[in-house]
Design a protein around this motif. Sequence first.
Motif, PDB file in Angstrom:
ATOM      1  N   MET A   1     -44.396   0.392   0.776  1.00  0.00           N
ATOM      2  CA  MET A   1     -44.317  -0.376   2.025  1.00  0.00           C
ATOM      3  C   MET A   1     -42.916  -0.249   2.625  1.00  0.00           C
ATOM      4  SD  MET A   1     -44.969  -4.470   2.627  1.00  0.00           S
ATOM      5  CE  MET A   1     -43.665  -5.005   1.529  1.00  0.00           C
ATOM      6  N   LYS A   2     -42.870   0.125   3.899  1.00  0.00           N
ATOM      7  CA  LYS A   2     -41.589   0.249   4.588  1.00  0.00           C
ATOM      8  C   LYS A   2     -41.689  -0.451   5.942  1.00  0.00           C
ATOM      9  CE  LYS A   2     -38.044   3.735   5.616  1.00  0.00           C
ATOM     10  NZ  LYS A   2     -37.737   5.189   5.552  1.00  0.00           N
ATOM     11  N   VAL A   3     -40.668  -1.231   6.256  1.00  0.00           N
ATOM     12  CA  VAL A   3     -40.671  -2.047   7.469  1.00  0.00           C
ATOM     13  C   VAL A   3     -39.585  -1.560   8.426  1.00  0.00           C
ATOM     14  CG1 VAL A   3     -40.402  -4.376   8.405  1.00  0.00           C
ATOM     15  CG2 VAL A   3     -41.492  -4.042   6.174  1.00  0.00           C
ATOM     16  N   LEU A   4     -39.940  -1.387   9.685  1.00  0.00           N
ATOM     17  CA  LEU A   4     -38.960  -1.116  10.734  1.00  0.00           C
ATOM     18  C   LEU A   4     -38.548  -2.449  11.350  1.00  0.00           C
ATOM     19  CD1 LEU A   4     -37.393   0.607  12.830  1.00  0.00           C
ATOM     20  CD2 LEU A   4     -39.522   0.739  14.152  1.00  0.00           C
ATOM     21  N   LEU A   5     -37.278  -2.824  11.170  1.00  0.00           N
ATOM     22  CA  LEU A   5     -36.738  -4.020  11.822  1.00  0.00           C
ATOM     23  C   LEU A   5     -36.169  -3.588  13.164  1.00  0.00           C
ATOM     24  CD1 LEU A   5     -34.840  -5.999   9.031  1.00  0.00           C
ATOM     25  CD2 LEU A   5     -37.086  -6.495  10.014  1.00  0.00           C
ATOM     26  N   TYR A   6     -36.766  -4.064  14.242  1.00  0.00           N
ATOM     27  CA  TYR A   6     -36.338  -3.609  15.567  1.00  0.00           C
ATOM     28  C   TYR A   6     -35.876  -4.784  16.422  1.00  0.00           C
ATOM     29  CZ  TYR A   6     -36.283  -1.490  20.180  1.00  0.00           C
ATOM     30  OH  TYR A   6     -35.887  -1.050  21.418  1.00  0.00           O
ATOM     31  N   THR A   7     -34.675  -4.629  16.974  1.00  0.00           N
ATOM     32  CA  THR A   7     -34.139  -5.634  17.887  1.00  0.00           C
ATOM     33  C   THR A   7     -33.593  -4.937  19.119  1.00  0.00           C
ATOM     34  OG1 THR A   7     -33.496  -6.978  15.988  1.00  0.00           O
ATOM     35  CG2 THR A   7     -32.611  -7.616  18.138  1.00  0.00           C
ATOM     36  N   GLU A   8     -34.307  -5.035  20.190  1.00  0.00           N
ATOM     37  CA  GLU A   8     -33.864  -4.450  21.460  1.00  0.00           C
ATOM     38  C   GLU A   8     -32.633  -5.196  21.973  1.00  0.00           C
ATOM     39  OE1 GLU A   8     -35.708  -3.935  25.989  1.00  0.00           O
ATOM     40  OE2 GLU A   8     -36.992  -4.500  24.311  1.00  0.00           O
ATOM     41  N   GLY A   9     -31.678  -4.441  22.513  1.00  0.00           N
ATOM     42  CA  GLY A   9     -30.472  -5.069  23.062  1.00  0.00           C
ATOM     43  C   GLY A   9     -29.648  -5.775  22.009  1.00  0.00           C
ATOM     44  N   GLU A  10     -29.534  -5.155  20.854  1.00  0.00           N
ATOM     45  CA  GLU A  10     -28.887  -5.828  19.723  1.00  0.00           C
ATOM     46  C   GLU A  10     -27.416  -6.131  19.981  1.00  0.00           C
ATOM     47  OE1 GLU A  10     -28.758  -5.518  14.863  1.00  0.00           O
ATOM     48  OE2 GLU A  10     -29.724  -3.951  16.041  1.00  0.00           O
ATOM     49  N   LYS A  11     -26.734  -5.235  20.676  1.00  0.00           N
ATOM     50  CA  LYS A  11     -25.314  -5.488  20.978  1.00  0.00           C
ATOM     51  C   LYS A  11     -25.151  -6.737  21.829  1.00  0.00           C
ATOM     52  CE  LYS A  11     -23.479  -0.784  20.581  1.00  0.00           C
ATOM     53  NZ  LYS A  11     -22.794   0.328  21.283  1.00  0.00           N
ATOM     54  N   MET A  12     -26.063  -6.903  22.767  1.00  0.00           N
ATOM     55  CA  MET A  12     -26.004  -8.052  23.668  1.00  0.00           C
ATOM     56  C   MET A  12     -26.223  -9.365  22.918  1.00  0.00           C
ATOM     57  SD  MET A  12     -28.349  -8.750  27.041  1.00  0.00           S
ATOM     58  CE  MET A  12     -29.855  -8.882  26.068  1.00  0.00           C
ATOM     59  N   SER A  13     -27.071  -9.329  21.889  1.00  0.00           N
ATOM     60  CA  SER A  13     -27.426 -10.559  21.175  1.00  0.00           C
ATOM     61  C   SER A  13     -26.629 -10.766  19.890  1.00  0.00           C
ATOM     62  CB  SER A  13     -28.916 -10.548  20.833  1.00  0.00           C
ATOM     63  OG  SER A  13     -29.224  -9.456  19.968  1.00  0.00           O
ATOM     64  N   SER A  14     -25.708  -9.848  19.592  1.00  0.00           N
ATOM     65  CA  SER A  14     -25.020  -9.880  18.302  1.00  0.00           C
ATOM     66  C   SER A  14     -24.193 -11.147  18.095  1.00  0.00           C
ATOM     67  CB  SER A  14     -24.130  -8.644  18.150  1.00  0.00           C
ATOM     68  OG  SER A  14     -23.124  -8.627  19.150  1.00  0.00           O
ATOM     69  N   LYS A  15     -23.722 -11.756  19.191  1.00  0.00           N
ATOM     70  CA  LYS A  15     -22.881 -12.945  19.079  1.00  0.00           C
ATOM     71  C   LYS A  15     -23.650 -14.242  19.317  1.00  0.00           C
ATOM     72  CE  LYS A  15     -18.674 -10.432  20.331  1.00  0.00           C
ATOM     73  NZ  LYS A  15     -17.513 -10.332  21.231  1.00  0.00           N
ATOM     74  N   SER A  16     -24.965 -14.136  19.269  1.00  0.00           N
ATOM     75  CA  SER A  16     -25.815 -15.312  19.481  1.00  0.00           C
ATOM     76  C   SER A  16     -26.538 -15.666  18.192  1.00  0.00           C
ATOM     77  CB  SER A  16     -26.838 -15.024  20.579  1.00  0.00           C
ATOM     78  OG  SER A  16     -27.788 -14.073  20.125  1.00  0.00           O
ATOM     79  N   GLY A  17     -27.352 -16.723  18.256  1.00  0.00           N
ATOM     80  CA  GLY A  17     -28.146 -17.109  17.103  1.00  0.00           C
ATOM     81  C   GLY A  17     -29.134 -16.030  16.711  1.00  0.00           C
ATOM     82  N   LEU A  18     -29.619 -15.262  17.712  1.00  0.00           N
ATOM     83  CA  LEU A  18     -30.551 -14.170  17.405  1.00  0.00           C
ATOM     84  C   LEU A  18     -29.878 -13.124  16.532  1.00  0.00           C
ATOM     85  CD1 LEU A  18     -33.181 -12.619  17.710  1.00  0.00           C
ATOM     86  CD2 LEU A  18     -32.349 -11.736  19.897  1.00  0.00           C
ATOM     87  N   GLY A  19     -28.645 -12.780  16.863  1.00  0.00           N
ATOM     88  CA  GLY A  19     -27.918 -11.799  16.060  1.00  0.00           C
ATOM     89  C   GLY A  19     -27.772 -12.253  14.619  1.00  0.00           C
ATOM     90  N   LYS A  20     -27.511 -13.544  14.447  1.00  0.00           N
ATOM     91  CA  LYS A  20     -27.383 -14.095  13.098  1.00  0.00           C
ATOM     92  C   LYS A  20     -28.731 -14.052  12.372  1.00  0.00           C
ATOM     93  CE  LYS A  20     -24.343 -17.256  12.526  1.00  0.00           C
ATOM     94  NZ  LYS A  20     -23.568 -18.522  12.526  1.00  0.00           N
ATOM     95  N   ALA A  21     -29.795 -14.347  13.114  1.00  0.00           N
ATOM     96  CA  ALA A  21     -31.136 -14.337  12.514  1.00  0.00           C
ATOM     97  C   ALA A  21     -31.507 -12.942  12.016  1.00  0.00           C
ATOM     98  CB  ALA A  21     -32.161 -14.829  13.533  1.00  0.00           C
TER      99      ALA A  21
END
Length: 334
Positions: A1-21
């Motif tokens: 089993m292999k999972v792709l973790l994908y976060t669009e616009g990761e640089k933009m959200s890196s300093k938010s709670g989403l980035g931490k999540a």
Amino acid sequence: MKVLLYTEGEKMSSKSGLGKAINHQMKALEYANVEYTRNLKDDYDIVHINFYGPKSYLLAKKAHKQGKKVVYHAHSTEEDFKEGFIFCKQIAPLFKKWLIKCYSLGDVIITPTPYSKRLLEGYGIKKKIYAISNGIELSLFKKDTKAKERFRKKYNYSKDDKVIIGIGLYITRKGIVDFVELARRMPEYKFIWFGYSPLLFATKDVKKAVKTKLDNLVFAGYVEQEIIKDAMNGCDIYLFPTFEETEGIPIIEACACQTNAIIRDIPIFNEWLEDGENVYKAKDVDEFEIKIKKLLNKEIPELGTKAYEVAKERDLKIIGQQLKTIYEELLKEN
């Protein structure tokens, strides 16, 4: 089993709670020995999507065509969106329709709390929805005397200063306006706010609050999590005057550090944070002021030790196993 973790616009959200999540997700999967990739070109069995942008939407559609499973992580709701930046309230109904369109592409949906799960169910989304916390890394966030000393030294606070911290972007929803008003009302205490977002996109009340000049108020800007850990240990109170959350990672961090916390009395916290048991709650600025003074004057008991139990239940080692179980059940459906 292999999972792709994908976060669009990761640089933009890196300093938010989403980035931490997102960082918490990776650590949780490592604890659970789940193989994952961040590379879209890699092969994978499941894509775990963390954002609602157009690229995420198209990736989910593509994954379905390829016979892969899609886990959509619902970090956002209309309710927490509309009290954000300028114009958010006006476009919130359209935003909700888009969220439904995106989230409905998930074979399953994950959201951080039973509260946010109920919101999504209220949208009419028919997919199975799991409530799984964003979690906390207990090996990092913990009670630490040296961390307290580092924080006080870095920000020039004496051992006798009474320090109250807040954390969040410069948006109405986070309660930053009330935080500044409390600093104005209580000049005998020190207030420091961690977090940053461009004021260009802030509402008028937030711009005014952030530009406020008070001798006891500091806006420290964005800092790395090591400094947040030190601040949680070094402060006397973590104040969380937020109006809406899907979870709120900093309150879990406060619990992990056994920090006394005063939070706004809103529905998101009803099922896991209890007033007078592991935190104190307040409905408005007047109540916050009363609770702060009572806690600092030792008129009500400290609750940090009891708060730690909340963090223990959300250890990333537990979260990793919960995610792994969902992935495995999805693949069995094939």
